[in-house]
Design a protein around this motif. Sequence first.
Motif, short mmCIF file in Angstrom:
data_model
loop_
_atom_site.label_atom_id
_atom_site.label_comp_id
_atom_site.label_asym_id
_atom_site.label_seq_id
_atom_site.Cartn_x
_atom_site.Cartn_y
_atom_site.Cartn_z
N GLY A 40 3.70 -37.66 8.41
CA GLY A 40 5.03 -37.28 7.94
C GLY A 40 6.17 -37.64 8.86
N HIS A 41 5.93 -38.58 9.78
CA HIS A 41 6.97 -38.96 10.75
C HIS A 41 7.86 -40.10 10.27
CE1 HIS A 41 5.20 -36.25 13.60
NE2 HIS A 41 4.07 -36.92 13.66
N VAL A 47 12.97 -38.92 2.37
CA VAL A 47 11.75 -38.42 1.73
C VAL A 47 10.52 -39.06 2.38
CG1 VAL A 47 10.48 -38.24 -0.43
CG2 VAL A 47 12.98 -38.11 -0.44
N ALA A 48 9.49 -38.24 2.63
CA ALA A 48 8.25 -38.78 3.16
C ALA A 48 7.56 -39.65 2.11
CB ALA A 48 7.32 -37.64 3.57
N VAL A 49 6.95 -40.75 2.54
CA VAL A 49 6.31 -41.68 1.61
C VAL A 49 4.87 -41.92 2.04
CG1 VAL A 49 8.45 -42.85 1.00
CG2 VAL A 49 7.09 -43.67 2.96
N THR A 64 10.35 -41.04 13.26
CA THR A 64 10.41 -40.05 14.34
C THR A 64 9.10 -40.12 15.12
OG1 THR A 64 11.84 -38.61 13.03
CG2 THR A 64 10.73 -37.63 14.94
N ILE A 65 9.17 -40.66 16.33
CA ILE A 65 7.96 -40.81 17.13
C ILE A 65 7.69 -39.52 17.88
CG2 ILE A 65 6.86 -42.10 18.99
CD1 ILE A 65 8.52 -44.48 18.22
N PRO A 66 6.52 -38.90 17.66
CA PRO A 66 6.20 -37.66 18.37
C PRO A 66 5.99 -37.91 19.85
CG PRO A 66 4.30 -38.46 17.16
CD PRO A 66 5.45 -39.35 16.76
#
Length: 304
Positions: A40-41, A47-49, A64-66
């Motif tokens: 989900g990043h 919207v998540a794809v 978004t890199i954790p």
Amino acid sequence: MTNFTYIIESTESKARIDKALATLNAEWSRNQVQQWIKEGHVLVNGVAVKTNYKCQEGDEVIVTIPELEELDVVAEEMNLEIFYEDSDVLVVNKPRGMVVHPAPGHNSGTLVNGLMAHCTDLSGINGVMRPGIVHRIDKDTSGLLMVAKNDMAHEGLVQQLVDKSVTRKYQAIVHGVIPHDFGTIDAPIGRDKKDRQSMTVTDENSKNAVTHFRVIERFKNFTHVECQLETGRTHQIRVHMKYIGYPLAGDPKYGPRKTLDINGQALHAGLLGFVHPRTKEYIEFEAPLPKEFEEVLDYLTKSN
């Protein structure tokens, strides 16, 4: 966490989101992007794809890199084969099957783990994951590596790599019978667009790469060669020999499926020479072929 924002242009329109992102950022592998999407990043227009989403021109993509997992690199006692050591540098013969440094999912049993148990004074230029590591060889490639024990030595050795003054000679067994005794492969290497974890000869996002080779012995369907690196690109010998039609025997990534059953490429970094960063004297070391390499040569000799 770190955010990256991209606006999809016509060149990436209709492409899968994972492929598009791996193309837009050469530092990301397609597998890594797929993992971020599943977690989900990756958001498209907020919207998540899924990984098979087809991009549309004008899409806003936010990645978004954790935060990277902090790995605890632990010293492990190993029976390392040290060829040379002083207060500045160390030369070690890495066995086949050993990874050089820890990485996520593989933080033990590496050469770095063993080096940390052997000595506490390793350079910190490459960070906590790669202390002392100046250059690398692949997991299934055996042979000599130079290790820096302080930052002065590290900088000096790296500069020699940049200046192409380090002597690095490998022995390899390749498919096919090479007709000429000597050759030079001058072909740029970059990441393969179709497989982000592989390298290939390409003019796009590539770096110059030069490999010299000479034939040591010819067999019925294989050739024993010595390769000397002028540059040091990722998988350089493996990619270059495949490029000229003589891929390495046993190579699971760049070689043919029908090959010698030796669990990895037949490649040994046998000779290493460099100028000592403190004394300024040229020193050179040679590691004999490992037993499994010799056994393959014996088999090919008997099969001739």
